[in-house]
Design a protein around this motif. Structure first.
Motif, PDB file in Angstrom:
ATOM      1  N   GLY A  88       0.824  -1.197   0.000  1.00 30.86           N
ATOM      2  CA  GLY A  88       0.000   0.000   0.000  1.00 30.86           C
ATOM      3  C   GLY A  88       0.858   1.247   0.000  1.00 30.86           C
ATOM      4  O   GLY A  88       2.058   1.192   0.259  1.00 30.86           O
ATOM      5  N   ASN A 111      -4.040   0.530  -3.043  1.00 32.37           N
ATOM      6  CA  ASN A 111      -4.459   0.067  -1.718  1.00 32.37           C
ATOM      7  C   ASN A 111      -5.711  -0.797  -1.739  1.00 32.37           C
ATOM      8  O   ASN A 111      -5.788  -1.789  -1.011  1.00 32.37           O
ATOM      9  CB  ASN A 111      -4.709   1.265  -0.803  1.00 32.37           C
ATOM     10  N   TYR A 152      -6.574   7.714   1.442  1.00 28.20           N
ATOM     11  CA  TYR A 152      -5.994   6.620   2.218  1.00 28.20           C
ATOM     12  C   TYR A 152      -7.046   6.003   3.144  1.00 28.20           C
ATOM     13  O   TYR A 152      -7.240   4.777   3.177  1.00 28.20           O
ATOM     14  CB  TYR A 152      -4.802   7.136   3.022  1.00 28.20           C
ATOM     15  N   LYS A 156      -8.711   2.187   3.110  1.00 31.32           N
ATOM     16  CA  LYS A 156      -8.612   1.270   4.237  1.00 31.32           C
ATOM     17  C   LYS A 156      -9.990   0.877   4.772  1.00 31.32           C
ATOM     18  O   LYS A 156     -10.202  -0.260   5.207  1.00 31.32           O
ATOM     19  CB  LYS A 156      -7.758   1.893   5.343  1.00 31.32           C
TER      20      LYS A 156
END
Length: 251
Positions: A88, A111, A152, A156
Motif C-alpha cells: 500500500g 491500496n 488513504y 482502508k
C-alpha cells in the motif's frame, strides 16, 4: 515451525511490516513468495533470506502481475496456504477539497484494487486445494482519523468491507479472511516521514501521545499478529479487523 512446508505470499514484502512478516513466516518453516514493486530491495531480501524465499516484482495495481505472483506460489510450492495483502501507499497530507483526482485514483488503485486482486487470485488458488487464510492490511485510519488523508482512509475502510464480504462468502469453503488495523508502526516509511517533518521530535511525541501504550509498534509485532490469524489457533476467527494500535481506538 507453525507453517512448516506451507506456501505463503506477502505483498509489499521488501520493506517495513511486509519484510518483517515474510522473514517471520520463513523462520516458521514456510515457503514464501514476496511481491513488491521495488525490485532492488526485493532481490536484496531474497539474497539475505536464502533458500525458501522467492522474490517477484509485482505492481499491485496491475491484475496480471498479481495473478502471476499467485501462479508462482502455486507452481513452485504446490498451492497457496496463506496470503498477506500488505502492499500500500500513503496519501500526502492534503485538505480534502484540494485532493486531486489523480492522487485519489492512485491510492485507491494500489491500496484497494490491489487487495481485491490479491484476494481474488488467492481465493481461486485456495479453492483448488481446500482452503487457506488471507490477511488484509487495513489501518487504524479505517476507524480513527485526523483529516487530510481522505483517499488513504477511504481505501482502508473499503478493505474492511471487502474483508467482511469475503469472509462470509467463503466461510463454508475453508477460507478465512481477516484484516489487521495497525496504528503507528516503527517502519522505514514512518522514519522517512519523521525526517521530512519540520519538527521530527514533536511529530514522534504526538504519535506516542495518541497511543495509550506510549510508543510505536514494531514490524515484528505485526508479523506475529498476521501469523496468528493464519494459524490453526485462529481457526474460529474470520471477518474481523484486529486492531494493532496500542489502544488508540479505545481512547
Amino acid at each position: 515451525m507453525r507453517f512448516d512446508g506451507q506456501s505463503v505470499i506477502v505483498t509489499g514484502g521488501a520493506h517495513g511490516m511486509g519484510r518483517s512478516t515474510a522473514l517471520a513466516f520463513l523462520r516458521e518453516g514456510a515457503h514464501v513468495v514476496v511481491g513488491d514493486i521495488d525490485q532492488a530491495a526485493g532481490e536484496a531480501l531474497a539474497e539475505e533470506a536464502g533458500e525458501g524465499l522467492i522474490f517477484q516484482r509485482c505492481d499491485m495495481s496491475d491484475e496480471r502481475d498479481v495473478e502471476a505472483l499467485v501462479a508462482t506460489a502455486v507452481s513452485q510450492f504446490g498451492g497457496l496456504d496463506a496470503m498477506f495483502n500488505n502492499a500500500g501507499i500513503e496519501q500526502p497530507v492534503t485538505p480534502s477539497h484540494e485532493l486531486t483526482e489523480e492522487m485519489f485514483e492512485r491510492v485507491i488503485s494500489i491500496n484497494l484494487k490491489g487487495v481485491f486482486f490479491g484476494c481474488k487470485h488467492a481465493i481461486r488458488a485456495m479453492l483448488a486445494t481446500g482452503g487457506g487464510a488471507i490477511v488484509n492490511n487495513s489501518s487504524v485510519s479505517a476507524f480513527a482519523n485526523v483529516g487530510g488523508n481522505l483517499s488513504y482512509a477511504s481505501s482502508k475502510g473499503g478493505i474492511m468491507s471487502m474483508t467482511r464480504v469475503l469472509a462470509v462468502e467463503y466461510a463454508t469453503r475453508g477460507i478465512r479472511v481477516n484484516a489487521i488495523n495497525p496504528g503507528v508502526i516503527d517502519t522505514g516509511m514512518n522514519r522517512r516521514n519523521l525526517d521530512l517533518a519540520a519538527d521530527p521530535a514533536a511529530v514522534e511525541e504526538k504519535w506516542k501521545a495518541i497511543t495509550p501504550l506510549g510508543r510505536m509498534g514494531t514490524g515484528d509485532e505485526i508479523a506475529e499478529t498476521v501469523m496468528f490469524l493464519c494459524s490453526p489457533g485462529a481457526g474460529f476467527i474470520t471477518g474481523v479487523g484486529l486492531l494493532v494500535d496500542g489502544g488508540r481506538v479505545a481512547t
